[in-house]
Write an enzyme that holds these catalytic residues in place. Structure first.
Site, PDB file in Angstrom:
ATOM      1  N   GLN A 254       0.826  -1.207   0.000  1.00 47.29           N
ATOM      2  CA  GLN A 254       0.000   0.000   0.000  1.00 47.29           C
ATOM      3  C   GLN A 254       0.862   1.260   0.000  1.00 47.29           C
ATOM      4  O   GLN A 254       1.896   1.319   0.663  1.00 47.29           O
ATOM      5  CB  GLN A 254      -0.923  -0.002   1.217  1.00 47.29           C
ATOM      6  CG  GLN A 254      -1.967  -1.103   1.191  1.00 47.29           C
ATOM      7  CD  GLN A 254      -2.987  -0.924   0.093  1.00 47.29           C
ATOM      8  OE1 GLN A 254      -3.231   0.191  -0.368  1.00 47.29           O
ATOM      9  NE2 GLN A 254      -3.592  -2.023  -0.344  1.00 47.29           N
ATOM     10  N   TYR A 286      -6.169 -12.812  -3.661  1.00 50.05           N
ATOM     11  CA  TYR A 286      -5.264 -11.738  -4.081  1.00 50.05           C
ATOM     12  C   TYR A 286      -4.516 -11.256  -2.838  1.00 50.05           C
ATOM     13  O   TYR A 286      -4.419 -10.066  -2.558  1.00 50.05           O
ATOM     14  CB  TYR A 286      -6.022 -10.583  -4.733  1.00 50.05           C
ATOM     15  CG  TYR A 286      -6.967 -10.986  -5.842  1.00 50.05           C
ATOM     16  CD1 TYR A 286      -6.506 -11.172  -7.153  1.00 50.05           C
ATOM     17  CD2 TYR A 286      -8.321 -11.170  -5.593  1.00 50.05           C
ATOM     18  CE1 TYR A 286      -7.387 -11.533  -8.172  1.00 50.05           C
ATOM     19  CE2 TYR A 286      -9.202 -11.533  -6.613  1.00 50.05           C
ATOM     20  CZ  TYR A 286      -8.726 -11.708  -7.896  1.00 50.05           C
ATOM     21  OH  TYR A 286      -9.594 -12.061  -8.900  1.00 50.05           O
ATOM     22  N   GLU A 310      -2.235 -15.972  -4.089  1.00 56.86           N
ATOM     23  CA  GLU A 310      -1.597 -14.871  -4.800  1.00 56.86           C
ATOM     24  C   GLU A 310      -0.824 -15.451  -5.981  1.00 56.86           C
ATOM     25  O   GLU A 310      -0.149 -16.475  -5.842  1.00 56.86           O
ATOM     26  CB  GLU A 310      -0.655 -14.119  -3.861  1.00 56.86           C
ATOM     27  CG  GLU A 310       0.304 -13.149  -4.514  1.00 56.86           C
ATOM     28  CD  GLU A 310      -0.406 -12.029  -5.247  1.00 56.86           C
ATOM     29  OE1 GLU A 310      -0.044 -11.776  -6.412  1.00 56.86           O
ATOM     30  OE2 GLU A 310      -1.315 -11.398  -4.669  1.00 56.86           O
ATOM     31  N   ASP A 363      -9.469  -8.977  -2.229  1.00 60.66           N
ATOM     32  CA  ASP A 363      -8.816  -7.703  -2.524  1.00 60.66           C
ATOM     33  C   ASP A 363      -8.363  -7.701  -3.982  1.00 60.66           C
ATOM     34  O   ASP A 363      -7.173  -7.806  -4.288  1.00 60.66           O
ATOM     35  CB  ASP A 363      -7.617  -7.513  -1.586  1.00 60.66           C
ATOM     36  CG  ASP A 363      -6.973  -6.149  -1.718  1.00 60.66           C
ATOM     37  OD1 ASP A 363      -7.521  -5.281  -2.426  1.00 60.66           O
ATOM     38  OD2 ASP A 363      -5.896  -5.942  -1.109  1.00 60.66           O
ATOM     39  N   CYS A 390     -10.470  -0.706  -4.621  1.00 66.25           N
ATOM     40  CA  CYS A 390      -9.786   0.553  -4.922  1.00 66.25           C
ATOM     41  C   CYS A 390     -10.444   1.281  -6.082  1.00 66.25           C
ATOM     42  O   CYS A 390      -9.941   2.323  -6.512  1.00 66.25           O
ATOM     43  CB  CYS A 390      -8.307   0.308  -5.218  1.00 66.25           C
ATOM     44  SG  CYS A 390      -8.007  -0.793  -6.614  1.00 66.25           S
TER      45      CYS A 390
END
Length: 434
Positions: A254, A286, A310, A363, A390
């Protein structure tokens, strides 16, 4: 750009649109205009009339300013400069910070109403320790180098490098590290990374052919030209609360200095104690290096069972280390769609039954989870889903898709983790109702 001759017109700005642009109308056509805000009248140049649904323009002069306009926090991005010489990446920097959050709330609320038919109550919250003008928060910055050796960001919707004297959105350590005098031959882009433990890395990249400026700014993908050479693995350590995470300096983490802590806490808070089963087949999809999975483990105990999925092998290796103290945690290297497809196709009856009480943390990338992933989640039927988004429009579309699979939105929180840009982060909680 347009194949027609650019025209200069006066426009009244009426609304905000997704993507950091604003809405006007001219000759019955929607026109998208940056560097302005609702209530303003501007002189603008139509630069693209090729789209059937809308045209694009660029602001040349503000004739009637809004009461919410302020001097831009980044001089090199100000409307006072020629549009082609305005640095990209701070498209809301001319708007008072509180009003930026009002506009971001509007975009998300309108998206949810339009695509999902829901109107939840929520706010777009500032994070702890935010500066009054929303600057000095970026811990990671990508810059580009043109054929003349100029270093800077791209201008908006362009591959033109804009030289800059400062990076006001970056934390001081990153801004200082960006003052480079010499670069390796053939460098086309630079990533500057500052960790929360004080490490600062400057990573240079070059096209395999050398020279040129082909790497796309602001994203993780690339288009055109030779593939840039990726630096070797270079792990750093990030501190979240009292816990350290191993992260590749060139990998995803992030960007806001408080984002990791904020999102980890937000995801944990979105999980309903009454629904969470630590023995279920809980997932972190993710999952990156395990940031959100670790937050779940911290809240519900060391025996919590959770699998983080992932596709980046290096990130998964770090996730395995970062989650090693949880007995039931594991890190799987796989694409999320392939992993879910395998669980559906090969899982035994007992294994599938563990999803009935499971919580899935999701995510996805900016494009959202999408119909295929949502449909597979609907087939596995976890009890709860916590979705980190996002992109407000991608989230809104996925809320509608989840509703079709029997999941109701019962929690929504939004955070201004990208001040002076149009971006925001949202955490949505869903429970299975059918």
């Amino acid at each position: 750009m347009s194949t027609t001759t650019a025209r200069t017109v006066e426009l009244d700005i009426t609304n905000v649109a997704h993507g950091g642009v604003f809405v006007a109308r001219h000759e019955g056509r929607v026109v998208l205009v940056p560097d302005t805000l609702p209530g303003e009248r501007v002189r603008a140049r139509i630069v693209d009339e090729n789209e059937k649904r809308f045209w694009r323009a660029e602001t040349l002069e503000v004739l009637t300013p809004s009461e919410h306009r302020r001097p831009h926090v980044w001089a090199e991005a100000s409307v006072d400069r020629e549009p082609s010489e305005r640095a990209g990446g701070a498209e809301f920097g001319h708007i008072e910070l509180a009003h930026q959050r009002t506009l971001k709330h509007q975009v998300l609320a309108e998206g949810l109403e339009r695509f999902a038919g829901v109107a939840p109550e929520f706010t777009v919250a500032a994070v702890d320790g935010e500066t009054p003008d929303g600057t000095r928060w970026r811990t990671r910055v990508s810059l580009h180098v043109d054929q003349h050796g100029n270093i800077g960001p791209y201008a908006s919707r362009s591959h033109h490098v804009v030289p800059v004297d400062d990076l006001p959105l970056a934390i001081e350590a990153v801004a200082e590290a960006a003052k480079l005098e010499e670069l390796p031959h053939g460098t086309t882009s630079i990533d500057i990374v500052a960790s929360s433990t004080g490490t600062v890395r400057v990573l240079t990249r070059a096209d395999e052919a050398g020279g040129g400026d082909r790497r796309r700014g602001g994203g993780r993908g690339r288009r055109g030209g030779p593939k840039p050479v990726r630096p070797a693995a270079d792990p750093i350590r990030e501190l979240v609360g009292e816990r350290e995470f191993i992260v590749d300096a060139n990998g995803f983490w992030q960007v806001h200095r408080q984002a990791a802590t904020t999102l980890q806490q937000a995801v944990s808070a979105a999980i309903d104690d009454a629904r969470f089963d630590p023995r279920a087949a809980n997932l972190d999809l993710y999952g990156g290096v395990g940031l959100l999975a670790a937050g779940v483990g911290d809240r519900f105990g060391a025996t919590t069972r959770i699998t983080t999925v992932e596709s980046d092998e290096r990130a998964t290796e770090y996730a395995g280390e970062n989650l090693s103290e949880w007995v039931g945690a594991q890190a799987v290297t796989a694409k999320v769609d392939a992993f879910l497809r395998s669980e559906i196709a090969t899982g035994s009856r007992i294994e599938r039954s563990r999803y009935a009480t499971a919580t899935v943390v999701l995510d996805p990338p900016r494009s959202g989870a999408g119909a295929e992933i949502v449909a597979m989640l609907g087939e596995l039927r976890p009890a709860s889903i916590v979705y980190v988004a996002c992109d407000p429009i991608a989230l809104s579309r996925d809320v509608a898709l989840l509703a079709e699979q029997g999941y109701e939105l019962d929690h929504l929180a939004a955070y201004d983790l990208f001040p002076n840009t149009h971006h925001l982060e949202a955490v949505a909680g869903f429970s299975r109702t059918a």
